[in-house]
Scaffold this motif. Structure first.
Motif, mmCIF file in Angstrom:
data_model
loop_
_atom_site.group_PDB
_atom_site.id
_atom_site.type_symbol
_atom_site.label_atom_id
_atom_site.label_comp_id
_atom_site.label_asym_id
_atom_site.label_seq_id
_atom_site.Cartn_x
_atom_site.Cartn_y
_atom_site.Cartn_z
ATOM 1 N N UNK A 257 3.069 -73.145 -6.358
ATOM 2 C CA UNK A 257 3.391 -71.520 -6.367
ATOM 3 C C UNK A 257 2.681 -70.818 -7.283
ATOM 4 N N UNK A 258 1.822 -71.061 -8.295
ATOM 5 C CA UNK A 258 1.058 -70.635 -9.009
ATOM 6 C C UNK A 258 -0.079 -69.998 -7.846
ATOM 7 N N UNK A 259 -0.633 -70.783 -6.895
ATOM 8 C CA UNK A 259 -1.589 -70.542 -5.738
ATOM 9 C C UNK A 259 -1.436 -70.035 -4.873
ATOM 10 N N UNK A 260 -0.108 -69.950 -4.051
ATOM 11 C CA UNK A 260 0.444 -69.774 -3.006
ATOM 12 C C UNK A 260 1.812 -69.551 -3.191
ATOM 13 N N UNK A 261 2.152 -67.702 -2.335
ATOM 14 C CA UNK A 261 3.658 -67.571 -2.611
ATOM 15 C C UNK A 261 4.695 -68.625 -1.871
ATOM 16 N N UNK A 262 4.062 -69.627 -0.810
ATOM 17 C CA UNK A 262 5.196 -69.990 0.224
ATOM 18 C C UNK A 262 6.105 -69.344 0.809
ATOM 19 N N UNK A 263 5.991 -68.053 1.539
ATOM 20 C CA UNK A 263 6.598 -67.168 1.762
ATOM 21 C C UNK A 263 6.625 -66.883 3.068
ATOM 22 N N UNK B 86 5.788 -75.473 -9.298
ATOM 23 C CA UNK B 86 5.465 -74.388 -10.325
ATOM 24 C C UNK B 86 4.157 -74.272 -9.743
ATOM 25 N N UNK B 87 2.964 -74.963 -9.841
ATOM 26 C CA UNK B 87 1.382 -75.634 -9.946
ATOM 27 C C UNK B 87 0.962 -75.021 -8.614
ATOM 28 N N UNK C 185 3.145 -82.105 2.696
ATOM 29 C CA UNK C 185 4.563 -83.844 2.581
ATOM 30 C C UNK C 185 3.543 -83.775 0.681
ATOM 31 N N UNK C 186 4.440 -84.344 -0.354
ATOM 32 C CA UNK C 186 3.969 -84.829 -1.401
ATOM 33 C C UNK C 186 4.922 -85.117 -1.632
ATOM 34 N N UNK C 187 4.384 -86.419 -1.872
ATOM 35 C CA UNK C 187 5.673 -87.479 -3.309
ATOM 36 C C UNK C 187 4.620 -87.668 -4.916
ATOM 37 N N UNK C 188 6.227 -87.383 -5.303
ATOM 38 C CA UNK C 188 6.226 -86.929 -6.447
ATOM 39 C C UNK C 188 7.470 -87.165 -7.531
ATOM 40 N N UNK C 189 6.885 -87.848 -8.421
ATOM 41 C CA UNK C 189 7.717 -88.491 -9.189
ATOM 42 C C UNK C 189 9.024 -87.675 -9.328
ATOM 43 N N UNK C 190 10.175 -87.988 -9.543
ATOM 44 C CA UNK C 190 11.132 -86.981 -9.906
ATOM 45 C C UNK C 190 11.166 -85.988 -11.211
ATOM 46 N N UNK C 191 10.197 -86.190 -12.220
ATOM 47 C CA UNK C 191 10.221 -85.805 -13.496
ATOM 48 C C UNK C 191 9.788 -85.050 -13.501
ATOM 49 N N UNK C 192 8.426 -84.849 -12.470
ATOM 50 C CA UNK C 192 7.498 -83.461 -12.165
ATOM 51 C C UNK C 192 7.308 -82.803 -10.983
ATOM 52 N N UNK C 193 8.588 -82.593 -10.467
ATOM 53 C CA UNK C 193 8.609 -82.018 -9.347
ATOM 54 C C UNK C 193 8.682 -80.618 -9.765
ATOM 55 N N UNK C 194 9.138 -79.785 -10.574
ATOM 56 C CA UNK C 194 9.230 -78.870 -11.333
ATOM 57 C C UNK C 194 7.355 -78.439 -11.202
ATOM 58 N N UNK C 195 7.429 -79.299 -12.066
ATOM 59 C CA UNK C 195 5.231 -78.302 -12.315
ATOM 60 C C UNK C 195 4.538 -78.740 -11.458
ATOM 61 N N UNK C 196 5.099 -79.809 -10.657
ATOM 62 C CA UNK C 196 4.316 -79.597 -9.211
ATOM 63 C C UNK C 196 4.229 -78.211 -8.455
ATOM 64 N N UNK D 290 -5.985 -77.009 -5.982
ATOM 65 C CA UNK D 290 -5.549 -75.685 -7.700
ATOM 66 C C UNK D 290 -4.071 -76.125 -7.642
ATOM 67 N N UNK D 291 -3.317 -76.299 -7.109
ATOM 68 C CA UNK D 291 -2.017 -75.937 -6.948
ATOM 69 C C UNK D 291 -1.132 -77.550 -6.783
ATOM 70 N N UNK D 292 -2.093 -78.661 -6.696
ATOM 71 C CA UNK D 292 -0.708 -80.168 -5.860
ATOM 72 C C UNK D 292 -1.516 -81.091 -7.546
ATOM 73 N N UNK D 293 -3.091 -81.026 -6.874
ATOM 74 C CA UNK D 293 -3.690 -82.318 -7.974
ATOM 75 C C UNK D 293 -3.988 -81.737 -9.400
ATOM 76 N N UNK D 294 -4.089 -80.982 -10.125
ATOM 77 C CA UNK D 294 -3.911 -80.316 -11.283
ATOM 78 C C UNK D 294 -2.625 -81.172 -12.166
ATOM 79 N N UNK D 295 -1.697 -80.305 -10.720
ATOM 80 C CA UNK D 295 -0.359 -80.213 -11.471
ATOM 81 C C UNK D 295 1.086 -82.227 -11.344
ATOM 82 N N UNK D 296 -0.273 -82.652 -10.399
ATOM 83 C CA UNK D 296 0.448 -83.894 -9.663
ATOM 84 C C UNK D 296 0.136 -85.527 -11.217
ATOM 85 N N UNK D 297 1.340 -86.433 -11.531
ATOM 86 C CA UNK D 297 0.828 -87.503 -12.445
ATOM 87 C C UNK D 297 0.211 -88.188 -12.111
#
Length: 113
Positions: free
Chosen positions: A25-31, A22-23, A9-20, A90-97
């Motif tokens: 899913x670029x690392x893991x397909x969450x299949x 996408x980041x 679980x990760x808390x994200x400001x609403x305007x950054x949800x898609x960016x996080x 690689x998926x969360x931290x670089x894309x989170x504000x």
């Protein structure tokens, strides 16, 4: 069949949800089974924090209480510590504000058909 998973679980400001997302899913397909990019996004809530002396806040002022809208993104991946580390580093931290995102990891079981 029961699949041992990490529930992340990760808390994200609403305007950054898609960016996080996408980041991540670029690392893991969450299949899960025949579906990928499987994630749950909670209704918006409010997060609060007060930057202390020494902080370098992306939002807010040292010593003043700040609040803003955020949502919880939640997803599951099989229990593999290397995979988990990649998703976080690689998926969360670089894309989170935030410099220190609120990331929580639980060990859980996912019942599959």
């Amino acid at each position: 069949m029961i699949l041992p998973v990490y529930r992340v679980s990760v808390w994200v400001p609403t305007e950054h949800v898609q960016r996080v997302l996408d980041g991540i899913c670029a690392v893991d397909d969450l299949r899960i089974g025949d579906y990928d990019r499987v994630a749950w996004i909670a209704a918006p809530g409010v997060e609060q924090f007060r930057p202390l002396t020494g902080a370098d806040p992306a939002l807010g002022t040292i010593g003043e209480l700040e609040s803003g809208a955020s949502v919880r993104i939640e997803f599951c991946i099989p229990r593999d510590s290397g995979r988990l580390q990649r998703v976080i580093d690689d998926g969360i931290r670089p894309h989170h504000p935030w410099r220190i995102p609120a990331i929580f990891v639980d060990e859980s079981l996912l019942p599959l058909p």
